[in-house]
Scaffold this motif. Structure first.
Motif, PDB file in Angstrom:
ATOM      1  N   GLY A  86       1.179  -0.987   0.005  1.00 42.89           N
ATOM      2  CA  GLY A  86       0.328   0.264   0.312  1.00 42.89           C
ATOM      3  C   GLY A  86       0.661   0.939  -0.104  1.00 42.89           C
ATOM      4  O   GLY A  86       2.340   1.219   0.629  1.00 42.89           O
ATOM      5  N   LEU A  87       0.443   1.562  -0.712  1.00 45.73           N
ATOM      6  CA  LEU A  87       1.250   3.479  -0.624  1.00 45.73           C
ATOM      7  C   LEU A  87       0.046   4.441  -0.417  1.00 45.73           C
ATOM      8  O   LEU A  87      -1.769   4.367  -0.413  1.00 45.73           O
ATOM      9  CB  LEU A  87       1.193   3.953  -2.550  1.00 45.73           C
ATOM     10  CG  LEU A  87       1.720   5.495  -2.188  1.00 45.73           C
ATOM     11  CD1 LEU A  87       3.049   5.828  -1.852  1.00 45.73           C
ATOM     12  CD2 LEU A  87       1.729   5.522  -3.845  1.00 45.73           C
ATOM     13  N   HIS A 133       6.995   6.188 -10.703  1.00 45.57           N
ATOM     14  CA  HIS A 133       6.604   5.037 -10.662  1.00 45.57           C
ATOM     15  C   HIS A 133       5.112   4.209 -10.524  1.00 45.57           C
ATOM     16  O   HIS A 133       5.109   2.750 -10.286  1.00 45.57           O
ATOM     17  CB  HIS A 133       7.304   4.448 -11.100  1.00 45.57           C
ATOM     18  CG  HIS A 133       8.175   4.799 -12.491  1.00 45.57           C
ATOM     19  ND1 HIS A 133       8.180   5.460 -13.600  1.00 45.57           N
ATOM     20  CD2 HIS A 133       9.959   4.980 -12.329  1.00 45.57           C
ATOM     21  CE1 HIS A 133       9.117   6.022 -14.436  1.00 45.57           C
ATOM     22  NE2 HIS A 133      10.483   6.085 -13.055  1.00 45.57           N
ATOM     23  N   LEU A 134       4.862   4.837  -9.392  1.00 50.30           N
ATOM     24  CA  LEU A 134       3.306   4.659  -8.815  1.00 50.30           C
ATOM     25  C   LEU A 134       1.974   5.193  -8.918  1.00 50.30           C
ATOM     26  O   LEU A 134       1.036   4.421  -7.714  1.00 50.30           O
ATOM     27  CB  LEU A 134       4.320   4.825  -6.852  1.00 50.30           C
ATOM     28  CG  LEU A 134       5.195   3.773  -6.418  1.00 50.30           C
ATOM     29  CD1 LEU A 134       5.633   3.995  -4.869  1.00 50.30           C
ATOM     30  CD2 LEU A 134       5.399   2.259  -6.473  1.00 50.30           C
ATOM     31  N   GLY A 135       2.091   5.139  -9.453  1.00 47.76           N
ATOM     32  CA  GLY A 135       0.749   5.967 -10.435  1.00 47.76           C
ATOM     33  C   GLY A 135      -0.041   4.682 -10.634  1.00 47.76           C
ATOM     34  O   GLY A 135      -1.484   5.009 -10.090  1.00 47.76           O
ATOM     35  N   ASP A 138      -1.937  17.224   0.271  1.00 46.72           N
ATOM     36  CA  ASP A 138      -1.360  17.540  -0.580  1.00 46.72           C
ATOM     37  C   ASP A 138      -0.963  16.930  -1.410  1.00 46.72           C
ATOM     38  O   ASP A 138      -0.815  17.953  -2.915  1.00 46.72           O
ATOM     39  CB  ASP A 138       0.200  18.731   0.406  1.00 46.72           C
ATOM     40  CG  ASP A 138       1.085  18.400   0.297  1.00 46.72           C
ATOM     41  OD1 ASP A 138       1.471  16.803   0.744  1.00 46.72           O
ATOM     42  OD2 ASP A 138       2.192  18.751   0.877  1.00 46.72           O
ATOM     43  N   GLY A 139      -1.125  15.462  -1.414  1.00 44.20           N
ATOM     44  CA  GLY A 139      -1.051  15.187  -2.930  1.00 44.20           C
ATOM     45  C   GLY A 139       1.106  14.206  -2.767  1.00 44.20           C
ATOM     46  O   GLY A 139       0.759  13.646  -3.968  1.00 44.20           O
ATOM     47  N   LEU A 140       1.709  14.413  -2.392  1.00 45.47           N
ATOM     48  CA  LEU A 140       2.837  13.962  -2.334  1.00 45.47           C
ATOM     49  C   LEU A 140       2.906  12.913  -1.026  1.00 45.47           C
ATOM     50  O   LEU A 140       1.773  12.703  -0.301  1.00 45.47           O
ATOM     51  CB  LEU A 140       3.424  15.669  -1.730  1.00 45.47           C
ATOM     52  CG  LEU A 140       3.863  16.401  -2.030  1.00 45.47           C
ATOM     53  CD1 LEU A 140       4.542  17.232  -1.446  1.00 45.47           C
ATOM     54  CD2 LEU A 140       4.463  15.406  -4.107  1.00 45.47           C
ATOM     55  N   ALA A 148       3.205  10.046  -6.441  1.00 42.96           N
ATOM     56  CA  ALA A 148       3.603   8.440  -6.647  1.00 42.96           C
ATOM     57  C   ALA A 148       3.801   8.250  -8.317  1.00 42.96           C
ATOM     58  O   ALA A 148       4.848   7.037  -8.450  1.00 42.96           O
ATOM     59  CB  ALA A 148       2.074   7.811  -6.170  1.00 42.96           C
ATOM     60  N   ARG A 149       3.897   9.682  -9.132  1.00 46.65           N
ATOM     61  CA  ARG A 149       3.337   9.065 -10.798  1.00 46.65           C
ATOM     62  C   ARG A 149       5.220   9.116 -10.613  1.00 46.65           C
ATOM     63  O   ARG A 149       6.359   8.707 -11.661  1.00 46.65           O
ATOM     64  CB  ARG A 149       3.001  10.144 -11.424  1.00 46.65           C
ATOM     65  CG  ARG A 149       1.252   9.370 -11.168  1.00 46.65           C
ATOM     66  CD  ARG A 149       0.494  10.690 -12.198  1.00 46.65           C
ATOM     67  NE  ARG A 149      -0.592  10.950 -12.330  1.00 46.65           N
ATOM     68  CZ  ARG A 149      -1.538  11.231 -11.180  1.00 46.65           C
ATOM     69  NH1 ARG A 149      -1.002  12.426 -10.574  1.00 46.65           N
ATOM     70  NH2 ARG A 149      -2.663  10.881 -11.365  1.00 46.65           N
TER      71      ARG A 149
END
Length: 342
Positions: free
Chosen positions: A70-71, A245-247, A76-78, A241-242
């Motif tokens: 899991g991530l 490379h975890l997008g 704030d989206g980071l 995440a992107r």
């Protein structure tokens, strides 16, 4: 927490020791202490719903006795933290966090339950100190477990990838999950903290015929760099995440902490620092923190396009390799650059 950097033999340098240890994991089997991972018991009728809101990916669909990577994002989206969470029963999960973020994740979850979603029927307990853990990794790892685990089978049918079983090692109850931080076949063996040294000793004894080697933090870092797995050096509070490379882990079917902010213009710009692998072409050692430049100019280093986050000598590739965050990195894969380290 203190963990060994290496399990050095007489006369070995740190580099010689971690290369030997990492090579043993790739070729045979190694064992590493993972007791330091943060561990949080998540229980209650709304536990699965809570995890769906906390993680970017879905956990309510996870079967009992299975684990999932899991991530978590910050608001704030980071990117904030990553780890595996194990479903022990319908309403009971065991979450693991990175060692460095164990306290911060617990605070984050407590805040969400107390302030944001007080209606959720969930109870959290930090159980980091209650579980000792050892990861057994390498092509011979299953053979080691088969030689000492009783009360459960550990073959691929009984213990598939991300599966969980319960058994015993020399009388000590253990919970085993097949998951890998190294890229090799690997198993995390958890037991009560009081049994930790006992279980470790029995795993070492069972592993002797297979050439088991204990490995420390340097070898663990080497294995994860070879695999391309991110840790705190890459999840540094500035990456998305992107970028890492975890997008593929960002669900579009549900909201979660950070989902409202993760698509902001600044967080999806093509020139952002993005994760890449780097290889030293002249076989000289790389250095974490060094800058990456397009034009080499030792007299006037300038024009940084990013920096190296993690480095090691890779016994698998027989050269120095590393991970780096580079501007527009996804588009630069396969290109050449220079390292500038004043």
């Amino acid at each position: 927490w203190l963990r060994p950097q290496i399990y050095g033999l007489p006369g070995e340098t740190v580099e010689q020791a971690y290369i030997r240890e990492a090579k043993a994991v790739r070729e045979r089997v190694g064992i590493v202490d993972v007791s330091t991972l943060g561990k949080i018991a998540v229980k209650g009728p709304d536990a699965a719903e809570f995890l769906d809101r906390v993680y970017t990916n879905t956990f309510s669909t996870l079967p009992v006795n299975k684990a999932r990577y899991g991530l978590m994002l910050r608001e704030d989206g980071l990117a904030f933290d990553d780890g595996t969470t194990w479903r022990l029963s319908e309403h009971e999960f065991l979450m693991t966090t990175t060692t460095a973020n164990a306290g911060r994740v617990m605070q984050h979850l407590d805040y969400l339950l107390d302030v944001v979603w007080p209606d959720l029927r969930v109870h959290l307990v930090s159980v980091t100190d209650q579980w000792a853990g050892a990861a057994v990794a390498g092509p011979k790892s299953r053979d080691v477990l088969a030689a000492c685990v009783t009360g459960t089978a550990v073959d691929d049918a009984a213990l598939p990838f991300m599966g969980i079983v319960h058994g015993e090692i020399a009388g000590a109850p253990v919970m085993i999950c097949r998951l890998s931080f190294s890229g090799e076949r690997a198993y995390e063996v958890y037991c009560g903290a009081g049994h930790g040294a006992h279980v470790w000793d029995w795993l070492m004894e069972a592993g002797k015929p297979f050439g088991i080697v204990p490995y420390g933090l340097e070898a663990m870092g080497t294995l994860r760099i070879e695999k391309g797995h991110v840790t705190g050096a890459e999840i540094d509070g500035r990456t998305t995440a992107r970028d890492l490379h975890l997008g593929w882990m960002l669900s579009r079917k549900k909201p979660f902490v950070g989902s409202a902010m993760m698509d902001r213009e600044g967080l999806s710009a093509p020139d952002r620092l993005q994760l890449v692998g780097v290889v030293s072409l002249d076989h000289r050692a790389l250095k974490a923190g060094a800058h990456i430049v397009e034009q080499a100019d030792p007299e006037n280093p300038r024009g940084s396009i990013g920096h190296i986050t993690s480095v090691c000598f890779s016994p698998a590739l027989e050269r120095y390799v590393g991970l780096a965050l580079v501007s527009g990195g996804a588009a630069r894969i396969g290109t050449r650059a220079h390292v500038s380290d004043p």
